[in-house]
Design an enzyme around this catalytic site. Sequence first.
Site, PDB file in Angstrom:
ATOM      1  N   ASP A 135      13.839 -15.675   7.503  1.00  7.48           N
ATOM      2  CA  ASP A 135      15.130 -15.229   6.992  1.00  7.48           C
ATOM      3  C   ASP A 135      16.074 -14.974   8.163  1.00  7.48           C
ATOM      4  O   ASP A 135      15.755 -14.205   9.066  1.00  7.48           O
ATOM      5  CB  ASP A 135      14.958 -13.960   6.157  1.00  7.48           C
ATOM      6  CG  ASP A 135      16.189 -13.682   5.306  1.00  7.48           C
ATOM      7  OD1 ASP A 135      16.891 -14.644   4.937  1.00  7.48           O
ATOM      8  OD2 ASP A 135      16.462 -12.506   5.012  1.00  7.48           O
ATOM      9  N   HIS A 142      28.901 -10.206   7.170  1.00  2.00           N
ATOM     10  CA  HIS A 142      27.821  -9.307   6.751  1.00  2.00           C
ATOM     11  C   HIS A 142      27.330  -8.475   7.937  1.00  2.00           C
ATOM     12  O   HIS A 142      27.215  -7.248   7.845  1.00  2.00           O
ATOM     13  CB  HIS A 142      26.671 -10.121   6.156  1.00  2.00           C
ATOM     14  CG  HIS A 142      25.450  -9.314   5.857  1.00  2.00           C
ATOM     15  ND1 HIS A 142      25.402  -8.343   4.870  1.00  2.00           N
ATOM     16  CD2 HIS A 142      24.214  -9.322   6.420  1.00  2.00           C
ATOM     17  CE1 HIS A 142      24.193  -7.797   4.839  1.00  2.00           C
ATOM     18  NE2 HIS A 142      23.444  -8.367   5.768  1.00  2.00           N
ATOM     19  N   GLU A 208      20.203  -9.577  -1.953  1.00  2.42           N
ATOM     20  CA  GLU A 208      20.956 -10.267  -0.911  1.00  2.42           C
ATOM     21  C   GLU A 208      21.247 -11.669  -1.425  1.00  2.42           C
ATOM     22  O   GLU A 208      20.338 -12.409  -1.783  1.00  2.42           O
ATOM     23  CB  GLU A 208      20.168 -10.317   0.408  1.00  2.42           C
ATOM     24  CG  GLU A 208      20.060  -8.940   1.058  1.00  2.42           C
ATOM     25  CD  GLU A 208      19.454  -8.950   2.452  1.00  2.42           C
ATOM     26  OE1 GLU A 208      18.690  -9.886   2.773  1.00  2.42           O
ATOM     27  OE2 GLU A 208      19.752  -8.019   3.220  1.00  2.42           O
ATOM     28  N   GLU A 210      21.892 -15.245  -0.957  1.00  8.30           N
ATOM     29  CA  GLU A 210      21.625 -16.178   0.135  1.00  8.30           C
ATOM     30  C   GLU A 210      21.405 -17.586  -0.414  1.00  8.30           C
ATOM     31  O   GLU A 210      21.195 -17.778  -1.606  1.00  8.30           O
ATOM     32  CB  GLU A 210      20.350 -15.772   0.903  1.00  8.30           C
ATOM     33  CG  GLU A 210      20.386 -14.360   1.451  1.00  8.30           C
ATOM     34  CD  GLU A 210      19.247 -14.053   2.422  1.00  8.30           C
ATOM     35  OE1 GLU A 210      18.590 -15.009   2.906  1.00  8.30           O
ATOM     36  OE2 GLU A 210      19.016 -12.862   2.683  1.00  8.30           O
ATOM     37  N   ASP A 242      17.202 -12.369  -1.829  1.00  8.59           N
ATOM     38  CA  ASP A 242      16.257 -11.736  -0.909  1.00  8.59           C
ATOM     39  C   ASP A 242      16.286 -10.217  -1.139  1.00  8.59           C
ATOM     40  O   ASP A 242      16.968  -9.484  -0.434  1.00  8.59           O
ATOM     41  CB  ASP A 242      16.649 -12.102   0.529  1.00  8.59           C
ATOM     42  CG  ASP A 242      15.592 -11.692   1.515  1.00  8.59           C
ATOM     43  OD1 ASP A 242      14.410 -11.636   1.134  1.00  8.59           O
ATOM     44  OD2 ASP A 242      15.944 -11.420   2.672  1.00  8.59           O
ATOM     45  N   ARG A 246      16.529  -0.687   0.698  1.00 10.80           N
ATOM     46  CA  ARG A 246      17.266  -0.217   1.880  1.00 10.80           C
ATOM     47  C   ARG A 246      16.690   1.062   2.465  1.00 10.80           C
ATOM     48  O   ARG A 246      16.777   1.289   3.677  1.00 10.80           O
ATOM     49  CB  ARG A 246      18.736   0.007   1.531  1.00 10.80           C
ATOM     50  CG  ARG A 246      19.469  -1.224   1.023  1.00 10.80           C
ATOM     51  CD  ARG A 246      19.480  -2.335   2.052  1.00 10.80           C
ATOM     52  NE  ARG A 246      20.248  -3.486   1.562  1.00 10.80           N
ATOM     53  CZ  ARG A 246      20.237  -4.676   2.145  1.00 10.80           C
ATOM     54  NH1 ARG A 246      19.495  -4.884   3.226  1.00 10.80           N
ATOM     55  NH2 ARG A 246      20.941  -5.664   1.648  1.00 10.80           N
ATOM     56  N   GLN A 249      13.444   0.181   4.288  1.00  7.38           N
ATOM     57  CA  GLN A 249      13.866  -0.590   5.464  1.00  7.38           C
ATOM     58  C   GLN A 249      14.420   0.318   6.566  1.00  7.38           C
ATOM     59  O   GLN A 249      14.075   0.172   7.740  1.00  7.38           O
ATOM     60  CB  GLN A 249      14.934  -1.593   5.012  1.00  7.38           C
ATOM     61  CG  GLN A 249      15.414  -2.551   6.078  1.00  7.38           C
ATOM     62  CD  GLN A 249      16.510  -3.502   5.552  1.00  7.38           C
ATOM     63  OE1 GLN A 249      16.951  -3.385   4.417  1.00  7.38           O
ATOM     64  NE2 GLN A 249      16.909  -4.446   6.373  1.00  7.38           N
ATOM     65  N   LYS A 262      11.274  -5.512   2.772  1.00  6.72           N
ATOM     66  CA  LYS A 262      11.705  -6.869   2.438  1.00  6.72           C
ATOM     67  C   LYS A 262      10.585  -7.714   1.819  1.00  6.72           C
ATOM     68  O   LYS A 262      10.868  -8.660   1.090  1.00  6.72           O
ATOM     69  CB  LYS A 262      12.164  -7.611   3.705  1.00  6.72           C
ATOM     70  CG  LYS A 262      13.142  -6.863   4.570  1.00  6.72           C
ATOM     71  CD  LYS A 262      14.506  -6.779   3.971  1.00  6.72           C
ATOM     72  CE  LYS A 262      15.204  -8.133   4.043  1.00  6.72           C
ATOM     73  NZ  LYS A 262      16.601  -7.984   3.591  1.00  6.72           N
ATOM     74  N   THR A 266      11.061 -12.040  -3.011  1.00  7.14           N
ATOM     75  CA  THR A 266      12.221 -12.899  -2.769  1.00  7.14           C
ATOM     76  C   THR A 266      12.242 -13.895  -3.920  1.00  7.14           C
ATOM     77  O   THR A 266      11.200 -14.448  -4.258  1.00  7.14           O
ATOM     78  CB  THR A 266      12.075 -13.649  -1.426  1.00  7.14           C
ATOM     79  OG1 THR A 266      11.970 -12.689  -0.371  1.00  7.14           O
ATOM     80  CG2 THR A 266      13.264 -14.551  -1.155  1.00  7.14           C
ATOM     81  N   GLU A 373      26.895  -3.439   0.957  1.00  7.97           N
ATOM     82  CA  GLU A 373      28.279  -3.666   1.361  1.00  7.97           C
ATOM     83  C   GLU A 373      29.269  -3.425   0.214  1.00  7.97           C
ATOM     84  O   GLU A 373      30.330  -2.841   0.428  1.00  7.97           O
ATOM     85  CB  GLU A 373      28.460  -5.121   1.832  1.00  7.97           C
ATOM     86  CG  GLU A 373      27.882  -5.445   3.183  1.00  7.97           C
ATOM     87  CD  GLU A 373      27.955  -6.941   3.433  1.00  7.97           C
ATOM     88  OE1 GLU A 373      26.989  -7.652   3.083  1.00  7.97           O
ATOM     89  OE2 GLU A 373      28.983  -7.409   3.945  1.00  7.97           O
TER      90      GLU A 373
HETATM   91 MN    MN Z   1      17.830 -11.563   3.768  1.00  5.07          MN
END
Ligand code: MN
Length: 426
Positions: A135, A142, A208, A210, A242, A246, A249, A262, A266, A373
Amino acid sequence: MCPTNNPKLTSWVDVSPECEFPIQNLPYGVFQLGDAPPAVGVAIGEFVLDLAALHASGKFSGTSIAADNIFAAASLNGFMGKGRQAWTDVRDRISELLRKNNATIRDDKELRQQVLIPSSDVRMLMPVAIGDFTDFYSSKHHATNVGTMFRDASNPLLPNWLHLPVGYHGRSGTVFVSGVDIHRPNGQLKPDDNAPPIFGPSRLLDFELEIGFIVGAPNEAGHRIEINQAAQHIFGMVLVNDWSARDIQKWEYVPLGPFLGKSFATSISPWVVTLDALEPFRVPSPVQEPDVLPYLKTAAPWGLDIRLEAFVQSAKMSEPMKLTSTNFKHMYWTIVQQLAHHTVNGTAMRVGDLCGSGTVSGPTEDARGCMLEICWKGTKPITLPDGDQRRFFADGDTVTLRGASHGEGYRIGFGEVSATILPAVS
Ligand code: MN
């Protein structure tokens, strides 16, 4: 332009202008009809073209893949492993057979019923047996937003960021196809900076937005993939959600980077859109300043104009609400730079490796690609139509990503990747 990409091409299969799977797209997937063995198919309009049945009927004779039926398989790996020439041969043949003026399948009722299956009748499976999952973190918008929130607004990017596409190795065993629901992960959390960590379900579950590319042609260990050859090794692309916890993490990531926050899940879309189909949508990527090292330089434009959207629907909502719309063309590091960098140390890529782009955020506030975000670290909650608020996701929320490149009168779509959040397992 390659004849298979001609915007004027039409098919004898009905395809509405809004449909994401016109004859210019021809994405590959793995489907299952009832209890029949899984097979490789191509999406056309509201149908799946069964390539295993088509191969069995002899319609790939004269091509480089005539000898064995690589489509009677539970993944695209066998087909991808045949290499670039085979990808071109097969795309050319399928495009020919589906063209309006081609009678081969169109006028053969028995064959048509055998090979053309309504999409609503099939179940889509994982398209690829994924080898390794990498990844990246390639959106400057971002990375800047995250750096602003957690580090220093006046100096949000770390010193390496403008010199190399930052990435990490993820976990391929927990890459799931769209429709597989995701359990909220448990883990160590540290909600109070001045107290010891606690154990429990993540409270800050995020997505996420992606896109990932799939490696179709390998390289030998010790030998890098040169940037101007990189596209020869990329088979196609999928949407990637993904999932990220948080809070897990934030506590665990120092100093070795992402791990349990993570690795739990996914999600990817079931249709692999080929790089060939995306060729007309190549655009210049953002100017890179400072200049990059020579091994990351390419004269050819490798930005891709792919519009992306994300939606949420809680258990109480009757329809999804849009969270964001952005575009893949904003990515600072391109897919060929990612692959050239990934292998510059001699790393061997294998058929079926998946490389995620990193969260795709655009320059504006309404183009941010994750809840971290969008809700700015929880300080700006969003309100759902039913009045509920979200900073991150709740159990029962369904998150859906969609994406398409828009041509004149047609679109090259990715379909969707969608999954619902299940409660943590106690
Ligand atoms: Mn990612």
